[in-house]
Motif scaffolding. Structure first.
Motif, short mmCIF file in Angstrom:
data_model
loop_
_atom_site.label_atom_id
_atom_site.label_comp_id
_atom_site.label_asym_id
_atom_site.label_seq_id
_atom_site.Cartn_x
_atom_site.Cartn_y
_atom_site.Cartn_z
N VAL A 227 2.76 -21.52 -25.03
CA VAL A 227 1.96 -21.12 -26.19
C VAL A 227 1.28 -22.36 -26.78
N GLU A 228 0.01 -22.22 -27.14
CA GLU A 228 -0.73 -23.33 -27.79
C GLU A 228 -0.19 -23.47 -29.22
N SER A 229 0.28 -24.66 -29.57
CA SER A 229 1.10 -24.79 -30.78
C SER A 229 0.32 -24.74 -32.10
N ARG A 230 -0.86 -25.30 -32.16
CA ARG A 230 -1.52 -25.43 -33.46
C ARG A 230 -1.98 -24.07 -34.02
N GLY A 231 -2.63 -23.28 -33.18
CA GLY A 231 -3.06 -21.95 -33.63
C GLY A 231 -1.86 -21.08 -33.95
N TYR A 232 -0.83 -21.19 -33.11
CA TYR A 232 0.37 -20.37 -33.29
C TYR A 232 1.04 -20.66 -34.63
N HIS A 233 1.24 -21.93 -34.95
CA HIS A 233 1.92 -22.25 -36.21
C HIS A 233 1.06 -21.97 -37.43
N SER A 234 -0.25 -21.88 -37.23
CA SER A 234 -1.13 -21.62 -38.38
C SER A 234 -1.03 -20.17 -38.86
N ASP A 235 -0.48 -19.29 -38.03
CA ASP A 235 -0.34 -17.87 -38.40
C ASP A 235 1.04 -17.41 -37.90
N PHE A 236 2.03 -18.21 -38.25
CA PHE A 236 3.34 -18.14 -37.61
C PHE A 236 4.02 -16.77 -37.74
N GLU A 237 4.07 -16.24 -38.97
CA GLU A 237 4.85 -15.01 -39.17
C GLU A 237 4.31 -13.85 -38.34
N ARG A 238 3.00 -13.74 -38.26
CA ARG A 238 2.40 -12.66 -37.46
C ARG A 238 2.59 -12.91 -35.96
N LEU A 239 2.35 -14.17 -35.55
CA LEU A 239 2.37 -14.44 -34.12
C LEU A 239 3.78 -14.49 -33.53
N VAL A 240 4.78 -14.77 -34.35
CA VAL A 240 6.16 -14.69 -33.85
C VAL A 240 6.41 -13.29 -33.30
N LYS A 241 5.96 -12.28 -34.05
CA LYS A 241 6.19 -10.89 -33.62
C LYS A 241 5.38 -10.60 -32.35
N ARG A 245 7.19 -9.72 -28.73
CA ARG A 245 6.88 -8.48 -28.01
C ARG A 245 6.53 -8.82 -26.55
N LEU A 246 5.72 -9.86 -26.38
CA LEU A 246 5.32 -10.27 -25.02
C LEU A 246 6.55 -10.65 -24.19
N ARG A 247 7.44 -11.41 -24.80
CA ARG A 247 8.65 -11.85 -24.09
C ARG A 247 9.50 -10.65 -23.69
N LYS A 248 9.62 -9.69 -24.61
CA LYS A 248 10.43 -8.50 -24.29
C LYS A 248 9.74 -7.65 -23.22
N ASP A 249 8.43 -7.52 -23.31
CA ASP A 249 7.68 -6.69 -22.35
C ASP A 249 7.72 -7.28 -20.93
N THR A 250 7.64 -8.61 -20.84
CA THR A 250 7.44 -9.22 -19.52
C THR A 250 8.67 -9.95 -18.99
N GLY A 251 9.58 -10.34 -19.87
CA GLY A 251 10.75 -11.12 -19.46
C GLY A 251 10.45 -12.57 -19.19
N CYS A 252 9.24 -13.03 -19.52
CA CYS A 252 8.90 -14.43 -19.22
C CYS A 252 9.63 -15.39 -20.17
N LEU A 253 9.79 -16.62 -19.71
CA LEU A 253 10.30 -17.69 -20.58
C LEU A 253 9.13 -18.22 -21.41
N MET A 254 9.45 -18.96 -22.44
CA MET A 254 8.39 -19.53 -23.28
C MET A 254 8.79 -20.91 -23.79
N ASN A 255 7.80 -21.66 -24.27
CA ASN A 255 8.09 -22.97 -24.87
C ASN A 255 8.47 -22.81 -26.34
#
Ligand code: SF4
Ligand code: SF4
Length: 324
Positions: A227-241, A245-255
């Protein structure tokens, strides 16, 4: 009228050290002086920005420490303000600083009227194949327009704490007024665009592409998704969800760590773009991959491709290239 939320600064730092857990500079240097905690405590002790210049300059502005902070300190704002104050007091700058690159004119006179505008930025610079692929995936050039003026000069100035003339900002945002959605690869611009154009939906390339079912389906448990960190942390509460969801849907690992904070490579920072080696990007990337089993690395930020390729033999691909 609602009560305006007080913005907390360095005075509120309790010294708990939680921000260290996610800071790439703490991980690579092991020095408290290079962390957000170290700078906040130094400021509480009365130091001037020039006394801690090397620490202020070292910060990647990744924003990872902000959602980690239990005191709710506006850490990104504080980091940028420290750079701005440091610049006022010095005459020489690190080699990676932008060189007076603020644009005074725009090349966007023919920007078509569409609901969505893509700002490719420095990160996608020169990779026309990737940009064309992204446009095609997002519905083609009737649905999405590419802005020639992608605000990269503004992004660089913001990151470096250099002034951006108000007329430059006015020109930049005037070109975006007719669109509803702004897809912006420079994560550091997300906060600014939300402030300047509060009615627009601002998202990164990753979020835009991950809304496409065929792309989500092409991710799986053998992937680690960066995940690109700067955009993600700028809208953290929404993007965490969104990413949960993506992790649950796909089973992928993440940073993402246990607090769901994104660990960056630092490659897209001005320092990383200038010299990945001195910025320690390989060490940060190795930290992200440590102890994880995967067969492919999928990145949102094109700048991360080379840095992972330097330390691993598995394929490293941009999200836009995982479906044919
Ligand atoms: S913004 Fe990133 S590099 Fe800077 S102090 Fe916070 S976590 Fe560390
Ligand atoms: S997490 Fe916040 S309060 Fe704790 S040391 Fe870091 S900046 Fe200070």
């Amino acid at each position: 009228m609602g009560i305006k939320k007080k913005i907390k600064g360095y005075e509120s730092c309790s010294g708990c050290g939680v921000c260290l857990l996610v800071c790439p500079l703490w991980r690579s240097t092991g020095s408290m002086a290079y962390t957000r905690k170290g700078r906040a405590k130094a400021m509480q002790g009365g130091v001037a920005p020039e006394d801690i210049a090397s620490s202020i300059d070292a910060c990647f502005m990744c924003g990872s420490c902000e959602p980690a902070c239990p005191e709710g300190i506006d850490i990104v704002g504080m980091n940028l303000e420290q750079r701005r104050r440091l610049n006022e007091s010095r005459s020489s700058y690190p080699a990676w600083y932008p060189k007076n690159e603020i644009h005074t004119s725009s090349r966007n006179s023919k920007l078509p009227q569409t609901n969505t505008i893509l700002m490719a930025g420095r990160n996608l610079d020169g990779d026309i194949k990737i940009v064309e692929n992204i446009v095609s995936l997002l519905g083609g050039d009737k649905s999405i327009a590419i802005s020639d003026d992608d605000g990269r000069d503004i992004a660089a100035a913001v990151e470096a704490g250099l002034p951006v003339p108000p007329e430059r900002i006015a020109l930049f945002i005037s070109l975006l007024r007719n669109a509803k959605n702004l897809i912006v690869s420079e994560g550091i611009l997300h906060r600014q665009l939300r402030e300047w154009l509060p009615a627009k939906k601002v998202m990164g390339i990753g979020e835009a592409l991950l809304n496409i079912q065929s792309i989500r389906k092409a991710l799986g448990p053998d992937d680690i998704f960066i995940v690109e960190s700067r955009g993600y942390h700028s809208d953290f509460e929404r993007l965490v969800k969104f990413y949960d969801r993506l992790r649950k849907d796909t089973g992928c690992l993440m940073n993402l760590d246990l607090q769901r904070i994104a660990i960056p490579t630092g490659a897209s920072s001005l320092r990383g773009a200038h010299n990945r080696k001195t910025a320690g990007c390989s060490e940060h990337s190795a930290w992200i991959l440590k102890g994880r089993k995967f067969k492919r690395i999928v990145v949102e930020d094109l700048s991360d491709i080379e840095v992972f390729q330097e330390i691993t033999d598995v394929p490293v691909v941009h999200l836009s290239m995982i479906v044919k």
